[in-house]
Design an enzyme around this catalytic site. Structure first.
Site, PDB file in Angstrom:
ATOM      1  N   GLU A 107      14.217  -2.101   3.432  1.00  0.00           N
ATOM      2  CA  GLU A 107      12.786  -1.973   3.182  1.00  0.00           C
ATOM      3  C   GLU A 107      12.310  -3.047   2.208  1.00  0.00           C
ATOM      4  O   GLU A 107      13.097  -3.546   1.410  1.00  0.00           O
ATOM      5  CB  GLU A 107      12.500  -0.590   2.559  1.00  0.00           C
ATOM      6  CG  GLU A 107      12.077   0.474   3.557  1.00  0.00           C
ATOM      7  CD  GLU A 107      10.635   0.289   4.031  1.00  0.00           C
ATOM      8  OE1 GLU A 107      10.054  -0.796   3.854  1.00  0.00           O
ATOM      9  OE2 GLU A 107      10.102   1.259   4.581  1.00  0.00           O
ATOM     10  N   ASP A 111       6.925   2.789  -2.410  1.00  0.00           N
ATOM     11  CA  ASP A 111       5.776   3.032  -3.285  1.00  0.00           C
ATOM     12  C   ASP A 111       5.614   4.548  -3.456  1.00  0.00           C
ATOM     13  O   ASP A 111       6.279   5.148  -4.286  1.00  0.00           O
ATOM     14  CB  ASP A 111       4.571   2.355  -2.626  1.00  0.00           C
ATOM     15  CG  ASP A 111       3.287   2.446  -3.420  1.00  0.00           C
ATOM     16  OD1 ASP A 111       3.302   2.949  -4.540  1.00  0.00           O
ATOM     17  OD2 ASP A 111       2.238   2.002  -2.905  1.00  0.00           O
ATOM     18  N   LYS A 139       8.593   0.825  -6.648  1.00  0.00           N
ATOM     19  CA  LYS A 139       7.467   1.197  -7.531  1.00  0.00           C
ATOM     20  C   LYS A 139       7.650   2.659  -7.890  1.00  0.00           C
ATOM     21  O   LYS A 139       6.911   3.523  -7.412  1.00  0.00           O
ATOM     22  CB  LYS A 139       6.155   1.047  -6.754  1.00  0.00           C
ATOM     23  CG  LYS A 139       5.417  -0.241  -6.949  1.00  0.00           C
ATOM     24  CD  LYS A 139       4.015  -0.134  -6.342  1.00  0.00           C
ATOM     25  CE  LYS A 139       3.490  -1.490  -5.997  1.00  0.00           C
ATOM     26  NZ  LYS A 139       2.216  -1.414  -5.235  1.00  0.00           N
ATOM     27  N   ASP A 167       2.442  -8.273   2.337  1.00  0.00           N
ATOM     28  CA  ASP A 167       1.162  -8.861   2.730  1.00  0.00           C
ATOM     29  C   ASP A 167      -0.032  -8.207   2.056  1.00  0.00           C
ATOM     30  O   ASP A 167       0.038  -7.093   1.550  1.00  0.00           O
ATOM     31  CB  ASP A 167       0.970  -8.711   4.237  1.00  0.00           C
ATOM     32  CG  ASP A 167       0.620  -7.266   4.628  1.00  0.00           C
ATOM     33  OD1 ASP A 167       1.422  -6.368   4.298  1.00  0.00           O
ATOM     34  OD2 ASP A 167      -0.454  -7.037   5.208  1.00  0.00           O
TER      35      ASP A 167
HETATM   36  P1  IMP Z   1       4.895   4.083   0.743  1.00  0.00           P
HETATM   37  O1  IMP Z   1       4.880   4.889   2.003  1.00  0.00           O
HETATM   38  O2  IMP Z   1       3.698   4.407  -0.126  1.00  0.00           O
HETATM   39  O3  IMP Z   1       6.192   4.168  -0.033  1.00  0.00           O
HETATM   40  O4  IMP Z   1       4.635   2.601   1.134  1.00  0.00           O
HETATM   41  C1  IMP Z   1       5.569   1.798   1.702  1.00  0.00           C
HETATM   42  C2  IMP Z   1       4.937   0.596   2.368  1.00  0.00           C
HETATM   43  O5  IMP Z   1       3.641   0.289   1.848  1.00  0.00           O
HETATM   44  C3  IMP Z   1       5.763  -0.633   2.129  1.00  0.00           C
HETATM   45  O6  IMP Z   1       6.809  -0.741   3.063  1.00  0.00           O
HETATM   46  C4  IMP Z   1       4.741  -1.733   2.226  1.00  0.00           C
HETATM   47  O7  IMP Z   1       4.576  -2.127   3.559  1.00  0.00           O
HETATM   48  C5  IMP Z   1       3.454  -1.108   1.713  1.00  0.00           C
HETATM   49  N1  IMP Z   1       3.230  -1.427   0.281  1.00  0.00           N
HETATM   50  C6  IMP Z   1       3.363  -0.622  -0.786  1.00  0.00           C
HETATM   51  N2  IMP Z   1       3.088  -1.248  -1.931  1.00  0.00           N
HETATM   52  C7  IMP Z   1       2.782  -2.515  -1.581  1.00  0.00           C
HETATM   53  C8  IMP Z   1       2.423  -3.700  -2.347  1.00  0.00           C
HETATM   54  O8  IMP Z   1       2.343  -3.741  -3.585  1.00  0.00           O
HETATM   55  N3  IMP Z   1       2.190  -4.809  -1.608  1.00  0.00           N
HETATM   56  C9  IMP Z   1       2.274  -4.858  -0.257  1.00  0.00           C
HETATM   57  N4  IMP Z   1       2.617  -3.790   0.488  1.00  0.00           N
HETATM   58  C10 IMP Z   1       2.867  -2.635  -0.172  1.00  0.00           C
HETATM   59 MG    MG Z   2       7.650  -1.647   4.495  1.00  0.00          MG
END
Ligand code: IMP
Ligand code: MG
Length: 191
Positions: A107, A111, A139, A167
């Site tokens: 990955e 986040d 994060k 991106d």
């Molecule tokens: P989650 O489901 O919130 O953990 O998000 C995961 C996905 O969100 C990652 O694989 C990224 O594609 C996108 N993402 C989360 N934070 C960022 C960031 O700071 N920059 C760019 N993409 C992010």
């Molecule tokens: Mg991703």
């Protein structure tokens, strides 16, 4: 004399370089060695989560000294916005069955953890021998669901990052470093 690579970590839209090219490359090498040790004597099924992880995965696998297969999953969790929608869409599924395999998901960033939790469940249901995740960025402070991340490149703060696969509105994935965009750029694309 300063090296050329360090001074090349610049882009007119980036205000701060959070993780430089050389730092990323050094971490990939270490993580690759760590993964090699962890899976000694096994064959890996590397599952790259597109699009964000494409660059990290390509650098990481060069440093994993094990027999492996590489497959790709394409997911969309954010649309083109900077906020997690919590909905994961599978845009492209794996070509190979993971039944009985040692699966390592790659990955770009974890986040809220919603995407990874969803993918872990989806792959667990297919009965791999083992399932682990390598994420370039973590994060941790933003987590909404508890989800294990076995191999982490860097822990980062709660700010939106671009570059090295990450991106904003599908741009900046090609930068060899990771940084923060100028605030005006986000304001031009309110979503
Ligand atoms: P989650 O489901 O919130 O953990 O998000 C995961 C996905 O969100 C990652 O694989 C990224 O594609 C996108 N993402 C989360 N934070 C960022 C960031 O700071 N920059 C760019 N993409 C992010
Ligand atoms: Mg991703």
């Amino acid at each position: 004399m300063p090296e050329k690579t360090a001074s090349a970590d610049r882009h007119p839209d980036i205000t701060t370089v959070t993780i430089g090219t050389r730092q990323i490359q050094a971490r990939c090498k270490k993580l690759g060695a760590e993964i090699t040790r962890a899976y000694e004597g096994r064959e890996l099924m590397v599952v790259v989560v597109l699009k964000g992880a494409f660059m990290f995965a390509s650098d990481l696998v060069r440093h994993i000294d094990l027999p492996m297969q590489v497959d790709f999953l394409a997911v969309s969790s954010y649309g083109d916005s900077t906020k997690s929608s919590g909905t994961v869409r599978i845009l492209k599924d794996l070509q190979k069955d993971v039944l009985g395999k040692d699966v390592l998901m790659v990955e770009d960033i974890v986040d809220t953890g919603l995407t990874l939790a969803y993918l872990r469940q989806m792959l667990t249901d297919r009965h791999p021998r083992s399932l682990a995740t390598a994420s370039l960025l973590d994060k941790k402070v933003c987590r909404k669901v508890e989800v294990p991340v076995e191999f982490v490149g860097f822990e980062v703060a709660n700010e939106f990052l671009v570059g090295y696969g990450l991106d904003f509105t599908q741009r900046y994935r090609n930068l060899p470093f990771i940084g923060v965009l100028r605030p005006e750029i986000y304001q031009q694309h309110p979503e």
